[in-house]
Design an enzyme around this catalytic site. Sequence first.
Site, PDB file in Angstrom:
ATOM      1  N   CYS A   2      39.943  35.504  48.645  1.00  0.00           N
ATOM      2  CA  CYS A   2      39.171  34.384  49.493  1.00  0.00           C
ATOM      3  C   CYS A   2      38.776  34.795  50.726  1.00  0.00           C
ATOM      4  O   CYS A   2      39.036  35.961  51.064  1.00  0.00           O
ATOM      5  CB  CYS A   2      39.992  33.350  49.721  1.00  0.00           C
ATOM      6  N   ARG A  27      33.412  37.092  48.364  1.00  0.00           N
ATOM      7  CA  ARG A  27      34.916  37.120  48.409  1.00  0.00           C
ATOM      8  C   ARG A  27      35.484  36.109  47.475  1.00  0.00           C
ATOM      9  O   ARG A  27      36.609  36.401  47.146  1.00  0.00           O
ATOM     10  CB  ARG A  27      35.722  37.193  49.714  1.00  0.00           C
ATOM     11  N   TRP A  72      38.299  31.917  45.939  1.00  0.00           N
ATOM     12  CA  TRP A  72      38.296  32.433  44.566  1.00  0.00           C
ATOM     13  C   TRP A  72      39.912  31.772  43.712  1.00  0.00           C
ATOM     14  O   TRP A  72      41.046  32.234  44.405  1.00  0.00           O
ATOM     15  CB  TRP A  72      38.504  33.565  44.542  1.00  0.00           C
ATOM     16  N   ASN A  96      44.220  33.228  52.601  1.00  0.00           N
ATOM     17  CA  ASN A  96      44.038  34.331  51.542  1.00  0.00           C
ATOM     18  C   ASN A  96      45.064  35.065  51.598  1.00  0.00           C
ATOM     19  O   ASN A  96      45.630  35.719  52.025  1.00  0.00           O
ATOM     20  CB  ASN A  96      42.806  35.346  52.257  1.00  0.00           C
ATOM     21  N   GLY A  97      45.475  35.004  50.122  1.00  0.00           N
ATOM     22  CA  GLY A  97      46.592  35.725  49.537  1.00  0.00           C
ATOM     23  C   GLY A  97      47.277  34.988  48.438  1.00  0.00           C
ATOM     24  O   GLY A  97      46.650  34.031  47.901  1.00  0.00           O
ATOM     25  N   GLU A 459      30.634  52.972  32.753  1.00  0.00           N
ATOM     26  CA  GLU A 459      30.087  52.544  34.021  1.00  0.00           C
ATOM     27  C   GLU A 459      29.159  51.254  33.754  1.00  0.00           C
ATOM     28  O   GLU A 459      29.177  50.276  34.323  1.00  0.00           O
ATOM     29  CB  GLU A 459      30.063  53.232  35.095  1.00  0.00           C
ATOM     30  N   LYS A 463      29.001  47.406  34.303  1.00  0.00           N
ATOM     31  CA  LYS A 463      27.997  46.672  34.954  1.00  0.00           C
ATOM     32  C   LYS A 463      26.956  45.584  34.337  1.00  0.00           C
ATOM     33  O   LYS A 463      27.088  44.582  34.639  1.00  0.00           O
ATOM     34  CB  LYS A 463      26.966  47.698  35.749  1.00  0.00           C
ATOM     35  N   GLU A 466      29.205  42.390  33.486  1.00  0.00           N
ATOM     36  CA  GLU A 466      29.970  41.505  34.609  1.00  0.00           C
ATOM     37  C   GLU A 466      28.798  40.868  35.289  1.00  0.00           C
ATOM     38  O   GLU A 466      28.911  39.710  35.564  1.00  0.00           O
ATOM     39  CB  GLU A 466      30.591  42.483  35.628  1.00  0.00           C
ATOM     40  N   HIS A 482      34.001  56.412  14.269  1.00  0.00           N
ATOM     41  CA  HIS A 482      35.346  56.284  13.980  1.00  0.00           C
ATOM     42  C   HIS A 482      35.717  54.787  14.250  1.00  0.00           C
ATOM     43  O   HIS A 482      36.969  54.483  14.436  1.00  0.00           O
ATOM     44  CB  HIS A 482      36.113  57.203  15.085  1.00  0.00           C
ATOM     45  N   LYS A 583      34.623  39.971  45.123  1.00  0.00           N
ATOM     46  CA  LYS A 583      34.482  41.319  45.319  1.00  0.00           C
ATOM     47  C   LYS A 583      35.739  41.986  45.739  1.00  0.00           C
ATOM     48  O   LYS A 583      35.865  43.096  45.356  1.00  0.00           O
ATOM     49  CB  LYS A 583      33.509  41.279  46.776  1.00  0.00           C
TER      50      LYS A 583
HETATM   51  O1  M6R Z   1      37.173  47.746  46.240  1.00  0.00           O
HETATM   52  P1  M6R Z   1      37.469  48.439  44.862  1.00  0.00           P
HETATM   53  O2  M6R Z   1      36.711  49.535  44.499  1.00  0.00           O
HETATM   54  O3  M6R Z   1      38.998  48.695  44.815  1.00  0.00           O
HETATM   55  O4  M6R Z   1      37.092  47.377  43.817  1.00  0.00           O
HETATM   56  C1  M6R Z   1      37.491  47.684  42.340  1.00  0.00           C
HETATM   57  C2  M6R Z   1      37.040  46.817  41.462  1.00  0.00           C
HETATM   58  O5  M6R Z   1      37.478  45.221  41.695  1.00  0.00           O
HETATM   59  C3  M6R Z   1      35.558  46.743  41.384  1.00  0.00           C
HETATM   60  O6  M6R Z   1      34.715  48.055  41.259  1.00  0.00           O
HETATM   61  C4  M6R Z   1      34.948  45.984  40.231  1.00  0.00           C
HETATM   62  O7  M6R Z   1      35.292  46.295  38.933  1.00  0.00           O
HETATM   63  C5  M6R Z   1      33.372  45.580  40.586  1.00  0.00           C
HETATM   64  N1  M6R Z   1      33.132  44.335  40.112  1.00  0.00           N
HETATM   65  C6  M6R Z   1      32.687  46.183  39.493  1.00  0.00           C
HETATM   66  O8  M6R Z   1      31.289  46.288  39.731  1.00  0.00           O
END
Ligand code: M6R
Length: 588
Positions: A2, A27, A72, A96-97, A459, A463, A466, A482, A583
């Site tokens: 949050c 966030r 969040w 937040n937490g 990766e 991307k 998400e 396989h 984020k």
């Molecule tokens: O801030 P961080 O790099 O530790 O975050 C790790 C993941 O939460 C972050 O990379 C997440 O997978 C992203 N949404 C990917 O685009």
Amino acid sequence: MCGIVGYAGRERAAEELFEGLKKLEYRGYDSAGISTCDRGEIFTAKRGGRVEELLPYLKALSGTVGIGHTRWATHGEANDVNAHPHACGKFSVVHNGIIENYAELRAELAASGHQFISQTDSEVVAHLLDFYYDGDLADAVRLACARLKGCWALAVLCADFDGFAVTRRSSSAILGEGDGYFAASDIYALCGRAHSYCVMEDGDIAIVTPRGITIYDCNLIPVKRAFEQLNEEGEEVGTGDCPHYMLKEIRQNARTIRATCNKFSYIPNLPALKKRLEDSDKIVLVGCGTAYNAALAAVRLLGGAYDCPVSAHIASEARYDPPRVTEKSVCIAVSQSGETADTLRAAEIAREAGAYLIAVTNVGYSAITRIADKVLPVCAGAEVCVAATKSYIGQLACFHLMASLNNIGVRMSELLKVAGGVEDIASGGAYARVIAKLCVQSRAVFFLGRGVDVDVAVEGSLKLKEVSYIFSDGYPAGELKHGTLALVDETVLSVVLICDEALAEKSKNAVEQILSRRGKVAIVTTLPHVYEEFKGRVNASWLLPPAPAHLSHFLSSTALQLIAYRAAVLAGRDPDKPRNLAKSVTVE
Ligand code: M6R
């Protein structure tokens, strides 16, 4: 996960807080709320949905002090009641937490007559404050926090007080001074408003009023904390001439490579770092999501450079099944935000076991930097889009430099050269649009490659899924036969990466296998002969600028980021704020 903000000054607080929340929305964006205090009365507006939902209510929130929250959801669905701030008696609180012992505290307080209206863990904090309040805000905060287990950054408004309190444990909280006094979960919310900032220490209690900030430790002894000048991040605010942060940030990939190289030259004691890596008995990397995917690339780069085993670990697994380390080991924590709870814990465990801890992070004041023995900065600037793009590129650059400490000048010039190619890809887009259209028209999209292309495929798949919500997977091309081949038909797209000449023939076999099952294929390659061979035979092909295999991931990753972005836009998604994600994942 949050975002919290606070303001005390001469301006109306509601608008100040709203601006801060807009900047922190990445966030968490399930619900939002603001409380202000004016002459002993607290005014609150809170709504399920995005921060914008608060706009019609701002006028009614009078006063020049207040707190705000963008959520969040962890405990309780995202709706008006569960939105913060939470109130009890004279208090209004944003959090937040996670309060881990909220159920037992709630039961205890309910037994003494307190009535709860939300399903959140956070509401218990407002009730605890009310329970302990004896006319002294700071003392009520101290006593309430002593009862909490878990992690928190809290901002607390009290109707008796012209100001607010902030405290933290394990969740970030920053204070700011400018035209007024500020608190926020991260620096980004302070940009353009504060001229200096201070990162609160765990346990600190700050009292923020329109006249200034006083900081105490957890026993209410006044402490001095350094305020630093707030500078370059200011330029990052806004999407500039791009419709979304994601595109803006992909276009900053090249700049990130250059800035990371530049900053690396000024890191103190690089020879000592080199010796540490050379003498280590093993190097273990921990990270989550994209940061973990960058760690996969690091395994190849560092594994080729140092004479010891190198392995990458998903931090949420590593914290419960830690890789064995010794005092001769190096642990590298990879995290854009530097606040990811699983990464922090996995890194702490390795450090407690004796390993030397290196943090590769984009946020210089983050939690990981406070526990690391050495910080290697990724210079991506503020990354606002939830999907990590330029920070991944910066992490790759950092690993290249770590892998070439023997001859860093040569690698730097290679990186600066490849940055030019990255720039060309990011500023174009026609091929990305074609492949994105194929993605959107497909039931599933698989990304595959060999060698360095495998990490890029994994990766690229993350991307795409998400930001576009299209089902996707990334895997080594050799694995096709396989299992995954069973899914391939005319409704499925495979994006095949072919950027390593030495492995190209093998990857071409995978393309033939997919084509012979009528699967759709898009080729992304740095090799002109591969492009020529398949052009016209596959559904799309994208020839990237030439690059040696070990550097090609900068180009191919940028291409896949653009494809994901275009697919999200075509599918009508908001690429900057994918559903259910946030984020900075500061909870387990
Ligand atoms: O801030 P961080 O790099 O530790 O975050 C790790 C993941 O939460 C972050 O990379 C997440 O997978 C992203 N949404 C990917 O685009």
